[in-house]
Design an enzyme around this catalytic site. Structure first.
Site: not given
Length: 407
Positions: A78-81, A124
């Site tokens: 999942p894209p880091c945010q 991640n």
């Protein structure tokens, strides 16, 4: 072939590694249209293009032609945010995974809950596990326990920050991996296979091999005939030929062998950073500036084929995107050899299906490494910069840090 469901697939970095270990990507889900087009150009996987939170788990299983519980592995990064949006649902109410406000992380966890794969891998950035900043990691671990209670699984997640160079990837790249098995079997991460040659010289009995180098990865790629997009321009491009292999702008400070053009540590580490044939590459950047490396030792940007080699992607991939999109997609990807290494360990420890053949994506070590090219003389346009320059004052003491502290 073992069966994989892939989320946040990018252009397939994780998938290529699992493919090399005998897994078939039954479906890949990706939001970015250019990445999807690139996957379609290179593989015949079923591809779902869109936001994970707008695509149901039932549609994912249907595209994969699988029933819940049939997938051997769920993979994805999942894209880091920021994780603040995710924390609202971790209060024992796992139905909030279906909330339309869910973000990428809760999307991954929702698919994990609904598809019930035999194993899963969540990847991640290394910062996910930084001390005192690990709320994202804790959220994931707590969420999986909630999923276990709801659907009766026994996922026991194990996590570790890994440097890909320690496993033969010709690139220093740190990532956190979380692995779990549905039946509760605890996963043991593979032992490193490679190490810094200087450390190996001090331990004659180490079973590890020296790091794979940029030369191991790139030695048989000829110089490009077309230099479009490869010339390093801007204010600093002509300075690159004056910097030795394996060095960066720090060469031109009062602590190194160049001329004093900059203060010590007043720029980013990757500023004018040049590959060394004798070392692994530094991390490939997704959005580099005009003078941000790593650059090729021949004083140019890296080609698509070269970037793929440093990411240990399989040979023969095609790309239709322009330079900026290509760099972004490759810079965001997981090195495929790292994925292959984990996939083989998952097969052996969690799926009872070990492989005996060597890793397919491991670069072959080269016996002969050419010497570095001679350095160019300093261009006249930079000579006005020669002088005494202040070093960076230290963490939190630079101009921007001081400005932020007074706001």
């Amino acid at each position: 072939m073992l069966k994989a469901i892939s989320l946040f697939s990018g252009i397939g970095g994780l998938d290529f590694g699992f493919e090399a270990a005998g897994f078939e990507t039954r479906v890949a889900l990706e939001l970015d249209a250019t990445a999807c087009a690139t996957m379609r150009l290179n593989r015949d996987w079923a591809i779902l293009e869109g936001d994970i939170n707008s695509i149901s788990s039932e549609d994912i299983l249907s595209a994969a032609k699988l029933e819940p519980g049939e997938a051997d592995v769920l993979i994805g990064g999942p894209p880091c945010q920021p994780f603040s949006k995710s924390s609202y649902w971790v209060n024992g109410d796992s139905l909030r995974l279906d909330d339309p406000r869910a973000d990428t992380l809760t999307g991954y966890l929702r698919v994990l809950r609904d598809t019930r794969p035999k194993t899963f891998v969540l990847e991640n950035v290394a910062g996910l596990a930084f001390k005192n900043k690990d709320e994202g990691l804790r959220l994931i671990l707590e969420s999986i326990q909630i999923i276990n209670k709801e659907i009766g699984t026994n996922y026991v997640p194990r996590w570790k920050a890994l440097n890909c160079a320690d496993y033969g990837v010709p690139q220093r790249r740190e990532r956190v991996f979380i692995v779990g098995a549905r039946d509760g079997t605890e996963f043991n991460f593979p032992e490193p296979t490679h190490s810094d040659p200087e450390l190996l010289a001090e331990d004659l009995f180490s079973p590890r091999l020296p790091y794979s180098t940029a030369w191991d990865a790139l030695h048989d790629i000829p110089e490009p005939n077309d230099m479009s997009g490869l010339v390093v321009g801007g204010k600093w491009g002509d300075l690159l030929p004056t910097i030795p292999e394996g060095q960066n702008y720090l060469w031109h400070t009062n602590r190194n062998g160049g001329v004093p053009l900059f203060g010590w540590r007043t720029r980013y580490w990757s500023f004018l950073l040049k590959l060394s044939k004798r070392l692994p590459s530094w991390t490939i950047q997704a959005q580099p500036g005009s003078a941000i490396g790593p650059f090729h030792w021949n004083n140019r940007r890296l080609t698509f084929q070269e970037l793929c080699r440093l990411q240990t992607f399989p040979d023969g991939l095609k790309m239709l995107a322009g330079r900026t999109e290509m760099q972004r997609m490759l810079g965001n990807a997981v090195p495929s050899l790292m994925a292959e290494t984990l996939a083989r360990q998952i097969r052996a420890e969690l799926l009872g299906s070990p492989l005996k053949n060597p890793r397919l994506l491991l670069p072959k070590a080269q016996d002969h490494i050419p010497p570095p090219s001679p350095l160019a003389t300093l261009p006249k346009k930079y000579r006005s910069l020669i002088g005494d320059h202040d070093d960076h004052p230290g963490t939190g003491k630079g101009k921007q840090a001081i400005q932020r502290s007074t706001v």
